[in-house]
Design an enzyme around this catalytic site. Structure first.
Site, PDB file in Angstrom:
ATOM      1  N   LYS A   1       0.769  -1.326   0.191  1.00  0.00           N
ATOM      2  CA  LYS A   1       0.473  -0.015  -0.297  1.00  0.00           C
ATOM      3  C   LYS A   1       1.273   0.857  -0.033  1.00  0.00           C
ATOM      4  CE  LYS A   1      -1.485   1.109   4.000  1.00  0.00           C
ATOM      5  NZ  LYS A   1      -1.308   2.753   4.362  1.00  0.00           N
ATOM      6  N   ASN A   2       1.990   1.653   0.692  1.00  0.00           N
ATOM      7  CA  ASN A   2       2.296   2.883   1.098  1.00  0.00           C
ATOM      8  C   ASN A   2       3.671   2.998  -0.489  1.00  0.00           C
ATOM      9  OD1 ASN A   2       1.481   3.368   3.104  1.00  0.00           O
ATOM     10  ND2 ASN A   2       2.738   2.491   4.596  1.00  0.00           N
TER      11      ASN A   2
ATOM     12  N   ARG B   1      -4.491   9.855   4.534  1.00  0.00           N
ATOM     13  CA  ARG B   1      -3.143  10.149   4.036  1.00  0.00           C
ATOM     14  C   ARG B   1      -2.657  10.967   2.724  1.00  0.00           C
ATOM     15  NH1 ARG B   1      -0.589  13.386   8.145  1.00  0.00           N
ATOM     16  NH2 ARG B   1       1.953  13.481   7.722  1.00  0.00           N
TER      17      ARG B   1
ATOM     18  N   CYS C   1      -5.516   7.866   9.430  1.00  0.00           N
ATOM     19  CA  CYS C   1      -5.723   7.272  10.348  1.00  0.00           C
ATOM     20  C   CYS C   1      -5.369   8.054  11.098  1.00  0.00           C
ATOM     21  CB  CYS C   1      -4.980   6.173  10.427  1.00  0.00           C
ATOM     22  SG  CYS C   1      -5.042   3.992   9.607  1.00  0.00           S
TER      23      CYS C   1
ATOM     24  N   ARG D   1      -0.665  14.897  13.175  1.00  0.00           N
ATOM     25  CA  ARG D   1       0.298  14.542  11.728  1.00  0.00           C
ATOM     26  C   ARG D   1       0.057  15.750  10.715  1.00  0.00           C
ATOM     27  NH1 ARG D   1      -2.164   8.677   9.563  1.00  0.00           N
ATOM     28  NH2 ARG D   1       0.162   8.744   8.375  1.00  0.00           N
ATOM     29  N   PRO D   2       0.713  16.887  11.422  1.00  0.00           N
ATOM     30  CA  PRO D   2       1.453  17.997  10.799  1.00  0.00           C
ATOM     31  C   PRO D   2       2.238  18.040   9.487  1.00  0.00           C
ATOM     32  CG  PRO D   2       3.018  17.581  12.201  1.00  0.00           C
ATOM     33  CD  PRO D   2       1.707  16.363  12.315  1.00  0.00           C
ATOM     34  N   ILE D   3       2.034  18.426   8.808  1.00  0.00           N
ATOM     35  CA  ILE D   3       2.082  18.901   7.319  1.00  0.00           C
ATOM     36  C   ILE D   3       3.835  19.536   6.698  1.00  0.00           C
ATOM     37  CG2 ILE D   3       0.338  17.617   6.465  1.00  0.00           C
ATOM     38  CD1 ILE D   3      -0.392  19.615   4.902  1.00  0.00           C
ATOM     39  N   ASP D   4       4.347  19.722   8.078  1.00  0.00           N
ATOM     40  CA  ASP D   4       4.917  21.434   7.973  1.00  0.00           C
ATOM     41  C   ASP D   4       5.736  21.063   7.101  1.00  0.00           C
ATOM     42  OD1 ASP D   4       5.685  19.441  10.344  1.00  0.00           O
ATOM     43  OD2 ASP D   4       6.701  20.999  10.784  1.00  0.00           O
ATOM     44  N   LEU D   5       6.676  19.320   7.078  1.00  0.00           N
ATOM     45  CA  LEU D   5       8.331  19.725   6.233  1.00  0.00           C
ATOM     46  C   LEU D   5       7.468  19.528   4.940  1.00  0.00           C
ATOM     47  CD1 LEU D   5       9.457  16.791   8.862  1.00  0.00           C
ATOM     48  CD2 LEU D   5       9.370  19.203   8.535  1.00  0.00           C
TER      49      LEU D   5
ATOM     50  N   ASP E   1       3.970   0.527  12.059  1.00  0.00           N
ATOM     51  CA  ASP E   1       3.292  -0.270  11.107  1.00  0.00           C
ATOM     52  C   ASP E   1       3.131  -1.543  12.113  1.00  0.00           C
ATOM     53  OD1 ASP E   1       2.200   2.530  10.631  1.00  0.00           O
ATOM     54  OD2 ASP E   1       2.888   1.485   8.573  1.00  0.00           O
TER      55      ASP E   1
ATOM     56  N   ILE F   1       6.997   6.728  16.780  1.00  0.00           N
ATOM     57  CA  ILE F   1       6.700   7.627  15.730  1.00  0.00           C
ATOM     58  C   ILE F   1       5.367   8.480  15.596  1.00  0.00           C
ATOM     59  CG2 ILE F   1       6.172   7.219  13.020  1.00  0.00           C
ATOM     60  CD1 ILE F   1       9.014   6.315  13.813  1.00  0.00           C
TER      61      ILE F   1
ATOM     62  N   ARG G   1      -8.929  -0.563   3.484  1.00  0.00           N
ATOM     63  CA  ARG G   1      -7.742   0.853   3.150  1.00  0.00           C
ATOM     64  C   ARG G   1      -6.563   0.015   3.143  1.00  0.00           C
ATOM     65  NH1 ARG G   1      -6.326   4.828   6.730  1.00  0.00           N
ATOM     66  NH2 ARG G   1      -5.243   5.063   5.314  1.00  0.00           N
TER      67      ARG G   1
HETATM   68  N1  EPU Z   1       6.012  14.967  10.678  1.00  0.00           N
HETATM   69  C1  EPU Z   1       6.185  15.978  11.340  1.00  0.00           C
HETATM   70  N2  EPU Z   1       5.776  16.880  10.079  1.00  0.00           N
HETATM   71  C2  EPU Z   1       5.652  16.431   8.668  1.00  0.00           C
HETATM   72  C3  EPU Z   1       5.800  15.205   8.112  1.00  0.00           C
HETATM   73  C4  EPU Z   1       5.563  13.686   9.432  1.00  0.00           C
HETATM   74  O1  EPU Z   1       6.035  16.722  12.448  1.00  0.00           O
HETATM   75  O2  EPU Z   1       5.839  17.395   8.139  1.00  0.00           O
HETATM   76  C5  EPU Z   1       6.292  13.397  11.645  1.00  0.00           C
HETATM   77  C6  EPU Z   1       4.943  13.346  11.948  1.00  0.00           C
HETATM   78  O3  EPU Z   1       3.864  13.093  12.936  1.00  0.00           O
HETATM   79  C7  EPU Z   1       5.464  12.035  13.026  1.00  0.00           C
HETATM   80  C8  EPU Z   1       6.627  11.364  11.893  1.00  0.00           C
HETATM   81  O4  EPU Z   1       7.015  12.726  11.247  1.00  0.00           O
HETATM   82  O5  EPU Z   1       5.680  11.236  13.770  1.00  0.00           O
HETATM   83  C9  EPU Z   1       6.529  10.318  11.024  1.00  0.00           C
HETATM   84  O6  EPU Z   1       5.053  10.570   9.854  1.00  0.00           O
HETATM   85  P1  EPU Z   1       5.472  10.528   8.666  1.00  0.00           P
HETATM   86  O7  EPU Z   1       5.043  11.812   7.070  1.00  0.00           O
HETATM   87  O8  EPU Z   1       7.016   9.466   8.111  1.00  0.00           O
HETATM   88  O9  EPU Z   1       4.440   9.289   8.071  1.00  0.00           O
HETATM   89  P2  EPU Z   1       3.639   9.202   6.870  1.00  0.00           P
HETATM   90  O10 EPU Z   1       3.774   9.151   5.771  1.00  0.00           O
HETATM   91  O11 EPU Z   1       1.904  10.544   7.589  1.00  0.00           O
HETATM   92  C10 EPU Z   1       4.270   6.868   6.026  1.00  0.00           C
HETATM   93  C11 EPU Z   1       2.636   5.462   6.004  1.00  0.00           C
HETATM   94  C12 EPU Z   1       2.637   5.603   7.624  1.00  0.00           C
HETATM   95  C13 EPU Z   1       3.698   4.981   8.344  1.00  0.00           C
HETATM   96  C14 EPU Z   1       4.672   6.136   8.486  1.00  0.00           C
HETATM   97  C15 EPU Z   1       5.672   6.209   9.661  1.00  0.00           C
HETATM   98  C16 EPU Z   1       2.092   5.602   3.940  1.00  0.00           C
HETATM   99  C17 EPU Z   1       1.075   6.122   3.106  1.00  0.00           C
HETATM  100  N3  EPU Z   1       2.058   6.516   4.953  1.00  0.00           N
HETATM  101  O12 EPU Z   1       3.518   7.765   7.079  1.00  0.00           O
HETATM  102  O13 EPU Z   1       1.724   3.970   7.153  1.00  0.00           O
HETATM  103  O14 EPU Z   1       3.065   4.589   9.680  1.00  0.00           O
HETATM  104  O15 EPU Z   1       4.858   6.726   7.158  1.00  0.00           O
HETATM  105  O16 EPU Z   1       6.208   5.030   8.690  1.00  0.00           O
HETATM  106  O17 EPU Z   1       2.862   5.938   3.134  1.00  0.00           O
HETATM  107  C18 EPU Z   1      -0.078   2.533   7.677  1.00  0.00           C
HETATM  108  O18 EPU Z   1       0.374   2.215   6.790  1.00  0.00           O
HETATM  109  O19 EPU Z   1      -1.510   2.147   8.750  1.00  0.00           O
HETATM  110  C19 EPU Z   1       0.784   4.108   7.922  1.00  0.00           C
HETATM  111  C20 EPU Z   1       0.073   5.068   9.213  1.00  0.00           C
END
Ligand code: EPU
Length: 418
Positions: A22-23, A92, A116, A121-125, A305, A327, A397
């Site tokens: 999926k990811n 997401r 989920c 789950r910010p997107i600031d980065l 995960d 995480i 999902r």
């Molecule tokens: N974070 C920030 N700012 C950002 C982005 C992330 O502070 O702009 C923080 C998040 O809040 C979190 C950490 O960084 O604490 C890691 O988040 P990351 O961005 O790595 O996660 P993601 O891209 O939202 C993906 C997977 C998740 C998996 C995580 C960690 C996808 C679609 N989702 O999420 O998968 O848990 O990486 O490995 O690739 C799942 O499959 O059930 C799932 C939640």
């Protein structure tokens, strides 16, 4: 309302080839927008999130058709830059369309993504990185408006190795003038798979799987073919099910090293684990031993995960296991439901203490997120008696026909209307 009725106590025996990841497939579908060619993407799992991504691609103008397990995306007719709110909220990874759509069209109108609920789950980065490439992004409430007169390559240092931010920036960088370096990049296998797809399209991307990804932008992007990586988290989930219920399971398609932190836990817990190049076999007598603390961490650490399915397997064990979730700040919502099945688990902040019990018992439980839901199935398979699991929208999902896969191994699970 649909539910799964699970009768616990059957051993799981046999082998399975694990679904496409999926990811991986979600960022790859977003990436298929970047060029004007046709992408043939094989080994696509039939998942709700994949259907949502296809709906977004179609909305943007792509022609998408299914051929067996392949999705064929023709991105030449793209003529819009907005993603409807209901589709953004489905998952997401819809946020990856920000980088892809901006790169392709120079503008993007989206809203904050769903997915989920695992804490903030910010997107600031994502936003900072895109702005450093020259995008102007305005947020109004939950709506995001992005535009650019042309992205340009730059150096981005991520404060944390975010999977999504790394992917979003890789996508945008393919359409930026000059070279982009993404430092402190996520190193997950799914990033490597995205790199392989982008290269197949014609992009110049290097370094995925290390802490620095380098993209030289503006190379011509054309037709390509790619086979999506197999899903290491689905593999971990099925291994957890066999560990918990007892049995002898071979999972094929996933490289052992991608799973080594998870299989290491099962070995320590008393399972016999062996591996081929792209397969893992696990034999378990069913009741595990508690293991040393499990700290979730970015790859190559123990995957967040896999935390819920592994916790579910260790709920019925001799001894105590401590989990530390590093995480996400709120990823223990399955614990309350596991307790209904008789588990003895206490949580405080990022820590969960699992005191193994001799027996779990069937109960009615509700999945509140994808991996937590998978954990409930794992526990129900190890429990005495029947469980009823609702909240299947979450599980669907990420897992392709989960009950069919498990029944083929000897589990007793029926999907029914309640
Ligand atoms: N974070 C920030 N700012 C950002 C982005 C992330 O502070 O702009 C923080 C998040 O809040 C979190 C950490 O960084 O604490 C890691 O988040 P990351 O961005 O790595 O996660 P993601 O891209 O939202 C993906 C997977 C998740 C998996 C995580 C960690 C996808 C679609 N989702 O999420 O998968 O848990 O990486 O490995 O690739 C799942 O499959 O059930 C799932 C939640």
């Amino acid at each position: 309302m649909e539910c799964l009725q699970v009768r616990g106590g059957s051993r799981l025996e046999g082998s399975l080839t694990v679904q496409g990841a999926k990811n991986s497939v979600l960022p790859i579908l977003a990436a298929s927008l970047l060029g004007e060619g046709v992408s043939v993407i094989r080994n696509c799992p039939a998942l709700r999130d994949v259907a949502a991504s296809v709906a977004i691609l179609r909305h943007l103008g792509c022609r998408v058709r299914q051929e067996g397990d392949a999705l064929v995306v023709d991105a030449s007719p793209v003529d819009r830059c907005d993603v409807p709110e209901d589709l953004m909220r489905e998952m997401r990874s819809s946020v990856l369309f920000l980088g892809a759509v901006l790169g392709r069209t120079g503008c993007a109108e989206l809203c904050l993504p769903g997915g989920c609920e695992l804490g903030p789950r910010p997107i600031d980065l994502h936003l900072k990185g895109l702005e450093a490439m020259g995008a102007e992004i305005r947020q109004e409430g939950s709506h995001l408006y992005g535009c650019t007169k042309g992205l340009r390559g730059c150096d981005v240092q991520l404060a944390t190795p975010s999977v999504g931010a790394t992917e979003n920036l890789m996508l945008a960088a393919c359409r930026a003038r000059g070279t982009t370096q993404i430092r402190n990049a996520a190193r997950e296998p799914e990033i490597v798979d995205l790199q392989q797809f982008l290269r197949a399209m014609g992009a110049d991307v290097r370094g995925a799987g290390t802490g620095t990804v380098v993209v030289r932008g503006m190379t011509p992007l054309g037709d390509c073919e790619h086979t999506v990586l197999c899903d290491r988290i689905a593999a971990a989930t099925y291994l957890a099910a066999a560990a918990a219920a007892g049995g002898d399971l071979e999972v094929r398609g996933v490289a052992y090293r991608q799973l080594s932190t998870v299989t290491g836990v099962f070995s320590e817990a008393g399972c016999r684990v062996s591996s081929g190049e792209t397969s893992v076999r696990l034999r378990s007598e069913g009741r595990l031993r508690g293991v040393g603390p499990i700290h979730t961490a970015p790859y190559p650490g123990f995957p967040t995960d896999a935390q819920a399915p592994v916790m579910a397997a260790l709920a019925r064990s001799y001894g105590t296991t401590v989990f530390v979730e590093n995480i996400f700040s709120s990823r223990y919502r399955h614990v309350r439901e596991l307790r209904r099945l008789g588990a003895d688990i206490r949580t405080e902040g990022r820590v969960a203490v699992v005191r193994g019990v001799p027996r779990l018992r069937g109960a009615a439980v509700r999945a509140t997120d994808l991996r937590g839901g998978a954990g409930l199935i794992v526990a129900a398979l190890a429990a005495h008696g029947e469980s009823e699991i609702t909240g299947l929208d979450h599980i669907d999902r990420g897992y392709e026909h989960i009950e069919g896969v498990l029944c083929a191994l000897g589990a007793e699970i029926v999907r029914t209307e309640r």
